[in-house]
Motif scaffolding. Structure first.
Motif, PDB file in Angstrom:
ATOM      1  N   GLN A  41       1.186  -1.401   0.325  1.00 54.82           N
ATOM      2  CA  GLN A  41      -0.004  -0.097   0.090  1.00 54.82           C
ATOM      3  C   GLN A  41       0.622   1.127   0.260  1.00 54.82           C
ATOM      4  O   GLN A  41       1.865   1.386   0.997  1.00 54.82           O
ATOM      5  N   ASP A  84       0.326  -9.347   9.705  1.00 60.70           N
ATOM      6  CA  ASP A  84      -0.801  -9.625   8.733  1.00 60.70           C
ATOM      7  C   ASP A  84      -0.235  -9.361   7.782  1.00 60.70           C
ATOM      8  O   ASP A  84      -0.590 -10.620   6.893  1.00 60.70           O
ATOM      9  N   ASP A  99       0.858  -7.725   5.210  1.00 61.07           N
ATOM     10  CA  ASP A  99       0.593  -6.702   4.341  1.00 61.07           C
ATOM     11  C   ASP A  99       2.220  -5.379   4.530  1.00 61.07           C
ATOM     12  O   ASP A  99       2.855  -6.089   5.849  1.00 61.07           O
ATOM     13  N   GLU A 100       1.956  -4.587   3.422  1.00 62.53           N
ATOM     14  CA  GLU A 100       3.239  -3.567   3.431  1.00 62.53           C
ATOM     15  C   GLU A 100       3.458  -1.801   3.480  1.00 62.53           C
ATOM     16  O   GLU A 100       2.081  -2.123   2.334  1.00 62.53           O
ATOM     17  N   THR A 151       6.707  -3.013   7.404  1.00 62.50           N
ATOM     18  CA  THR A 151       5.470  -4.736   7.428  1.00 62.50           C
ATOM     19  C   THR A 151       5.013  -4.831   8.516  1.00 62.50           C
ATOM     20  O   THR A 151       4.642  -4.608   9.557  1.00 62.50           O
TER      21      THR A 151
END
Length: 402
Positions: free
Chosen positions: A2, A133, A135-136, A130
Motif C-alpha cells: 500500500q 498480517d 501486508d506492507e 511490515t
C-alpha cells in the motif's frame, strides 16, 4: 504494498489527531493501530483552558468537547481549608473516550489498518513498514506516535535515557457521596499541608454523572503506602488530608483504583531520515504537572500544519528536513516548560528549604486573598441584583401616548 505519503504508527491521542488533521488537509495518510476501538487506559482525564486553546489549533475542539463534562466551578483547598470558590472551564473526559471521539473526525478516505507493526526500514526516500498480517506499507514519511512502546524504538536504534525514574505516581478512581445524591462542590482541588505526605494535590472533577479523583504522589512503586491505599482508600485519604471529611462529607471510593507510575525521558538518536516522533514516543511528561496534552497538541499541530506540507512539497525525506521539526521554537519551548514544571512541582511538594516553604505559604496567602475577593464580589453582585429587583417598574409611555 500500500502506497501513501504519510504512515502514522499508533492510534492514541497523538496519532489520531494527526490522522484527522492530515485527512482534512487532503494529505494521503494511513493510520496503523491494532485496536478498532481504543481500549480503556489511565492517562489524561481532563482538559483545562490552556489545553483547549491548543486543541482548537488542531481544528478538533468543537468536535471533541461535546463528549466532555464541564465543571463550571472549582473549590480550592489549602492546608485543610477552602480558600477559594472560583469559575472553572475544565472539561473531564476519560482518555479512551477522548481518543475514540477524535477518531470519528478522521475522514473516510484515510485508511485505518488494525494490525501491529513488525518491521520498519527507513531511508532518505521512502519508508517500508511490515505489518503483523503480512501486508506492507510504503510511505514517504513515518510519524511514530506509539507512546511508550519499545519494539520500534529498538528497530530504529533509538535510545531513551531516563532523566527521572518514577518521577511521580498518579492514582485514579471514582468517588461517590454517601447518604445524599451529590457533593456540595462541582469540583475540588486540595493541596497538602505537610511535605512529608509526599502528595502533590488531589483533584476531584465530574465526568458524566461520576465524580473522578486523580491523586498524584511522589513515592516508589514498592511503597507500602500504595498497598494501604488500595486496601482502605477512604481511610487513607482522610488520614492524608486534614478536614477532607468536612469538605466532602461521607464518601465512598467506587470502582477500581488505578495506579500509574511515570518516568521522565527524552529520546536520543531521533534525527533520522524518513521518521519523526511525536508525543510520548519522543519525550514523556509528568501527569502531576498536567502538561502531557500540551505537548501532544503542540507537537501534532506544528507537524501537520507547518512541516509535513512543506516536506511533501519537495523530493526526499532526509534527516535535515526532520531536524527542523525538533528545532521548532514553539515545540522546544513547550517541551522545556513541561520539564521545568515537572521538576518545580516535585520540589514545591517535597523540599523543606526556607525558599520552598515560603513559596507554599505565599501560594496559600495569595489564594486565600483571591478567594476572599471573589466571595466579596459575589455577595455584592447578589445584593445589587436584589436591590434592582426591589425597585418598582417605571411606567412606560410610547410616542402615541405622549
Amino acid at each position: 504494498m500500500q502506497n501513501t505519503d504519510v504512515a502514522i504508527i499508533g492510534g492514541g491521542l497523538a496519532g489520531s489527531i494527526a490522522a484527522a488533521m492530515l485527512g482534512r488537509a487532503g494529505i494521503k495518510a494511513v493510520l496503523v493501530d491494532p485496536f478498532p476501538s481504543y481500549p480503556p487506559d489511565f492517562r489524561c482525564e481532563k482538559l483545562g483552558s490552556s489545553q483547549i486553546a491548543l486543541l482548537s489549533k488542531t481544528g478538533l475542539a468543537e468536535h471533541t468537547l461535546p463528549a466532555a463534562t464541564l465543571d463550571g466551578e472549582v473549590w480550592e483547598a489549602r492546608f485543610g481549608h477552602v480558600v477559594a470558590r472560583k469559575p472553572s472551564d475544565q472539561h473531564g473526559i476519560m482518555y479512551d473516550t477522548l481518543v475514540n471521539t477524535i477518531r470519528t473526525a478522521i475522514p473516510a478516505d484515510i485508511p485505518v489498518v488494525h494490525a501491529r507493526v513488525t518491521g520498519i526500514a527507513t531511508s532518505a526516500d521512502r519508508q517500508k513498514i511490515t505489518l503483523s498480517d503480512g501486508d506492507e506499507i510504503s510511505a514517504r514519511l513515518v510519524v511514530l506516535a506509539n507512546g511508550l512502546s519499545v519494539a520500534l524504538r529498538d528497530m530504529l536504534g533509538l535510545e531513551r535515557p531516563v532523566i527521572s525514574p518514577c518521577h511521580s505516581i498518579t492514582i485514579g478512581f471514582d468517588v461517590a457521596p454517601v447518604g445524599r445524591e451529590a457533593f456540595d462542590f462541582p469540583a475540588l482541588t486540595y493541596w497538602p499541608k505537610r511535605s512529608s505526605d509526599r502528595l502533590a494535590y488531589m483533584t476531584l472533577f465530574p465526568i458524566g454523572s461520576a465524580m473522578r479523583a486523580n491523586v498524584p504522589v511522589y513515592r516508589q512503586m514498592d511503597d507500602p503506602w500504595l498497598r494501604e491505599f488500595r486496601r482502605a482508600p477512604e481511610a487513607t485519604m482522610r488520614a492524608l488530608m486534614p478536614n477532607l471529611q468536612g469538605m466532602m462529607g461521607d464518601f465512598a471510593v467506587v470502582g477500581p483504583v488505578k495506579i500509574r507510575p511515570a518516568d521522565l525521558y527524552v529520546t536520543q538518536g531521533h534525527r533520522q531520515a524518513g521518521v519523526v516522533l511525536v508525543g510520548d514516543a519522543f519525550a514523556t511528561s509528568c501527569p502531576a504537572a498536567g502538561t502531557g496534552t500540551d505537548k501532544v497538541f503542540t507537537d501534532v499541530a506544528q507537524l501537520c500544519t507547518v512541516y509535513i506540507p512543506n516536506w511533501l512539497a519537495t523530493g526526499g525525506m532526509g534527516a535535515e528536513k526532520i531536524a527542523a521539526f525538533y528545532d521548532d521554537p514553539i515545540k522546544t519551548s513547550c517541551d522545556a516548560r513541561s520539564l521545568a514544571k515537572a521538576h518545580h512541582l516535585r520540589s514545591l511538594t517535597l523540599s523543606n528549604s526556607l525558599a520552598w516553604r515560603a513559596q507554599r505559604w505565599a501560594r496559600f496567602v495569595v489564594r486565600l486573598g483571591l478567594g476572599t475577593l471573589l466571595a466579596i464580589r459575589k455577595r455584592l453582585g447578589v445584593r445589587s441584583a436584589s436591590q434592582r429587583s426591589a425597585v418598582p417598574p417605571q411606567p412606560h409611555f410610547d410616542a402615541a401616548t405622549r
